[in-house]
Design an enzyme around this catalytic site. Structure first.
Site, PDB file in Angstrom:
ATOM      1  N   PHE A   1       0.861  -1.181   0.000  1.00 54.38           N
ATOM      2  CA  PHE A   1       0.000   0.000   0.000  1.00 54.38           C
ATOM      3  C   PHE A   1       0.895   1.228   0.000  1.00 54.38           C
ATOM      4  CE2 PHE A   1      -2.352   3.544   1.751  1.00 54.38           C
ATOM      5  CZ  PHE A   1      -3.488   3.512   0.947  1.00 54.38           C
TER       6      PHE A   1
ATOM      7  N   ASP B   1       9.520   2.885   1.871  1.00 54.71           N
ATOM      8  CA  ASP B   1       8.332   3.678   2.178  1.00 54.71           C
ATOM      9  C   ASP B   1       8.097   3.607   3.683  1.00 54.71           C
ATOM     10  OD1 ASP B   1       5.788   4.626   2.695  1.00 54.71           O
ATOM     11  OD2 ASP B   1       4.877   3.746   0.921  1.00 54.71           O
TER      12      ASP B   1
ATOM     13  N   LYS C   1       2.899  11.589   6.674  1.00 55.46           N
ATOM     14  CA  LYS C   1       2.049  11.451   7.855  1.00 55.46           C
ATOM     15  C   LYS C   1       2.604  12.195   9.068  1.00 55.46           C
ATOM     16  CE  LYS C   1      -0.329   7.295   6.271  1.00 55.46           C
ATOM     17  NZ  LYS C   1      -1.515   8.018   5.787  1.00 55.46           N
TER      18      LYS C   1
END
Length: 413
Positions: free
Chosen positions: A148, A233, A262
């Site tokens: 993801f 990531d 984030k």
């Protein structure tokens, strides 16, 4: 549509307004949040909830952290956006601090995590053509099954989540998918046109999947040996979430590119970045990539304050110590409504026994007990409280999970 039974008229009205006027690209839990402080959220009726989602790790520092809100408030009185058409006072200190935190030489700030992923893909291809000598338009990047990295058209092109992909094609070519954690499969797929391997050190959306212990070190060795970029990531796993600054730190590896987001915005601003050395990021020239809002003065001020909170290592230590307690208690639930527990630090994937119902049904029971958590892939609940949570608050949420599982078992009896 959201189940509104038992909600006040005020909450029902707010939910109805959202569902009438907003595109239905999310399925929220039936609660309308008005404020937050630390590890707690408060709804518009004054009910309080422990936040065990942390906005998918965007709120690692807790809601309304005073240092971060003060940094934002101070900058709001000065200037918020200039675009990169000029230099700004907060940009330089932010990118220097982030480069130093990562042990790298250059930073490319963007806004959202998926923008940073897209940027890393562009950088890897450019490096492949201009440095490695790959024939133009022939570069390929190896990715992991069940990854993801976001939901832009390019990124869903290498997703195997059919919900994210269906009816959104045609897709972007140039990606090869291998099983997560399988170093031999990666080695077999690398050829002369491979420019990068893109990997989550811990897969978040897939259910907090931790790879085999030797996987990341072996991947680092393989990428170096075959002249391929290792792109990590760390959008969800980085910045203290797993008990170290980066999840890669657990394996003692350093990727060629970090992809961050984030928590980098302190739970206040959308801030993301690609961080690497000059031999990769230095290939970019004016006009080849950009963002109107990327690295804006307000984002840079908040991002710098977030980095400063990480410099002491206190939050990382809290995540490691409290995470050990979290995982010890969660493992004690295996066989009592829980099938498996995975994760590191204050990040856990909890597989619910299907006999008791879906993970979402348990999330509803947790909500009724004052805990907000989110399901993924039907059977798994992800737990990711802010790193500022106290031990007794952690126990309060786990006790709520124990009660929720007991209630589900009783209903099946």
């Amino acid at each position: 549509m959201t189940d509104r039974r038992g909600l006040s008229s005020t909450q029902q009205q707010a939910i109805e307004q959202t569902e009438t006027w907003g595109a239905h690209n999310y399925l929220p839990l039936p609660v309308v949040i008005e404020s937050g402080q630390g590890a707690w959220l408060t709804d518009i009726d004054g009910n309080r909830y422990l936040d065990f989602l942390s906005a998918y790790s965007a709120v690692n520092f807790g809601h309304c952290h005073p240092v971060l809100t003060q940094a934002a408030a101070d900058q709001l009185q000065k200037v918020t956006i200039t675009s990169r058409a000029v230099f700004s006072a907060t940009y330089g200190p932010f990118i220097q601090a982030l480069a130093e935190l990562c042990g790298k030489e250059m930073v490319l700030p963007m806004n959202t995590g998926v923008e940073a992923v897209e940027s890393a893909i562009k950088l890897a291809r450019k490096w492949g053509y201009e440095t490695k000598g790959v024939e133009e338009r022939h570069a390929n990047i190896i990715v992991m099954a069940n990854n993801f990295h976001g939901r832009t058209t390019t990124v869903i092109s290498f997703s195997n989540d059919e919900t994210a992909r269906r009816n959104f094609g045609p897709f972007t070519p140039g990606f090869r998918t291998v099983p997560y954690g399988d170093i031999h499969a990666i080695a077999d797929e690398i050829d002369a046109n491979t420019v990068a391997v893109l990997v989550e050190p811990i897969q978040g959306e897939a259910g907090v999947i931790v790879p085999p212990k030797r996987f990341l070190p072996a991947l680092r060795e393989l990428c170096t040996e075959r002249n391929v970029l290792f792109i990590a990531d760390e959008i969800q796993s980085g910045l203290g979430r797993t008990g170290t600054t980066f999840a890669c730190d657990h394996s003692g590896v350093v990727p060629d590119l970090y992809v961050l987001g984030k928590a980098l915005g302190g739970g206040i601003m959308p801030v993301s970045a690609v961080v690497g050395n000059r031999d990769i990021l230095g290939l970019l020239h004016p006009g080849q990539h950009g963002s109107t809002f990327g690295g804006n003065p307000l984002a840079a001020a908040v991002g710098l304050a977030a980095i400063e909170l990480l410099r002491t290592g206190e939050l990382q230590r809290r995540s490691a110590e409290l995470g050990e307690h979290l995982h010890t208690r969660l493992r004690g639930l295996i066989g009592h409504g829980v099938d498996a527990v995975r994760g590191k630090g204050l990040w856990a994937g909890v597989d619910i026994d299907p006999y008791l119902g879906s993970a979402r049904s348990i999330c509803y029971r947790l909500l009724a007990r004052g805990v907000i958590a989110k399901d993924t892939h039907t059977k798994t609940i992800r737990l990711a409280p802010p790193l500022v949570i106290e031990r007794d608050e952690l126990d309060q949420a786990i006790d709520a999970l124990v009660d929720a599982l007991a209630e589900a078992r009783a209903e099946k009896a």
